[in-house]
Design a protein around this motif. Sequence first.
Motif, short mmCIF file in Angstrom:
data_model
loop_
_atom_site.label_atom_id
_atom_site.label_comp_id
_atom_site.label_asym_id
_atom_site.label_seq_id
_atom_site.Cartn_x
_atom_site.Cartn_y
_atom_site.Cartn_z
N ILE A 117 43.81 26.10 33.41
CA ILE A 117 42.82 26.74 34.26
C ILE A 117 42.26 27.98 33.56
O ILE A 117 42.92 28.57 32.70
CB ILE A 117 43.38 27.16 35.65
N VAL A 118 41.05 28.34 33.91
CA VAL A 118 40.42 29.58 33.44
C VAL A 118 40.02 30.37 34.68
O VAL A 118 39.25 29.88 35.52
CB VAL A 118 39.18 29.29 32.56
N VAL A 119 40.59 31.58 34.81
CA VAL A 119 40.41 32.37 36.03
C VAL A 119 40.26 33.85 35.70
O VAL A 119 40.64 34.31 34.63
CB VAL A 119 41.62 32.19 36.99
N ASP A 120 39.70 34.59 36.66
CA ASP A 120 39.65 36.04 36.57
C ASP A 120 40.90 36.61 37.22
O ASP A 120 41.41 36.05 38.20
CB ASP A 120 38.41 36.58 37.30
N ILE A 121 41.41 37.72 36.68
CA ILE A 121 42.59 38.36 37.27
C ILE A 121 42.28 39.83 37.54
O ILE A 121 41.49 40.46 36.83
CB ILE A 121 43.82 38.22 36.35
N HIS A 122 42.93 40.37 38.57
CA HIS A 122 42.64 41.73 39.05
C HIS A 122 43.94 42.46 39.36
O HIS A 122 44.73 42.00 40.19
CB HIS A 122 41.78 41.66 40.31
N CYS A 123 44.17 43.56 38.67
CA CYS A 123 45.39 44.35 38.86
C CYS A 123 45.15 45.45 39.89
O CYS A 123 44.06 46.04 39.93
CB CYS A 123 45.85 44.96 37.54
N VAL A 124 46.16 45.76 40.68
CA VAL A 124 46.05 46.81 41.68
C VAL A 124 45.82 48.18 41.03
O VAL A 124 45.32 49.09 41.68
CB VAL A 124 47.30 46.83 42.58
N THR A 125 46.15 48.33 39.73
CA THR A 125 45.89 49.59 39.03
C THR A 125 44.44 49.69 38.56
O THR A 125 44.10 50.59 37.80
CB THR A 125 46.82 49.73 37.82
N ARG A 126 43.59 48.76 39.03
CA ARG A 126 42.13 48.81 38.97
C ARG A 126 41.49 48.12 37.76
O ARG A 126 40.28 48.12 37.63
CB ARG A 126 41.61 50.26 39.09
N TRP A 127 42.26 47.51 36.86
CA TRP A 127 41.58 46.75 35.80
C TRP A 127 41.41 45.29 36.24
O TRP A 127 42.23 44.73 36.98
CB TRP A 127 42.33 46.84 34.47
N SER A 128 40.32 44.72 35.77
CA SER A 128 40.05 43.29 35.96
C SER A 128 39.77 42.68 34.59
O SER A 128 39.14 43.30 33.73
CB SER A 128 38.84 43.07 36.86
#
Length: 199
Positions: free
Chosen positions: A71-82
């Motif tokens: 799979i190819v997906v976007d990821i988002h960290c709670v420390t604000r980086w995507s």
Amino acid sequence: MGVINSRFRGKRRDGPPLPPGQYLTTDFPVLATGATPRVVTDRWSFSLTTPDGQGHRWTWPEFIALPQQKIVVDIHCVTRWSKLGTAWTGVSIDTLLDAAGADLSSVSHVMAHAYGGYTTNVPLADLVDGKAMIAHTFDGKPLHPEHGGPARLLVPHLYFWKSAKWVNELHLLTQDEPGFWEANGYHMYGDPWQEQRYA
């Protein structure tokens, strides 16, 4: 009449939209609360446990022999980086549930357990129907220990703390329970598009 200083206007960014409060990075930042577990595949195992304590356990060769998914997906960290367009290979949670023959009739949530003691809770509905996997390869290479290797949970539509590194068990639950960060003030669900960082 007020004066608008152009320096205080928001900076526009071209490209796909990001969840609120996030910034785009091409790096893969590493955040951890403790030492990185060094788990060799010869000693690695993964279990799927039912609410009554029954379940199924896979060794590394058994896990790798299961049907694989890319799979190819976007990821988002709670420390604000995507990070956008990340490529993963692993075994879908659907495949693991099917292989284990798990009865899901009373299951509402899942607690992910990891080497090192970390835990996090996820609704079952957010793990099935192709939404999540146990990933062992990132960008065509074996997942590095700093990023959760040899295998981590991947739930890309939730904040990345839900994608437990070094995962070794999914425990099926009949009701929701907080994991490590959820018991310490983080949101029980963690939708980045709703900015559900904290309780």
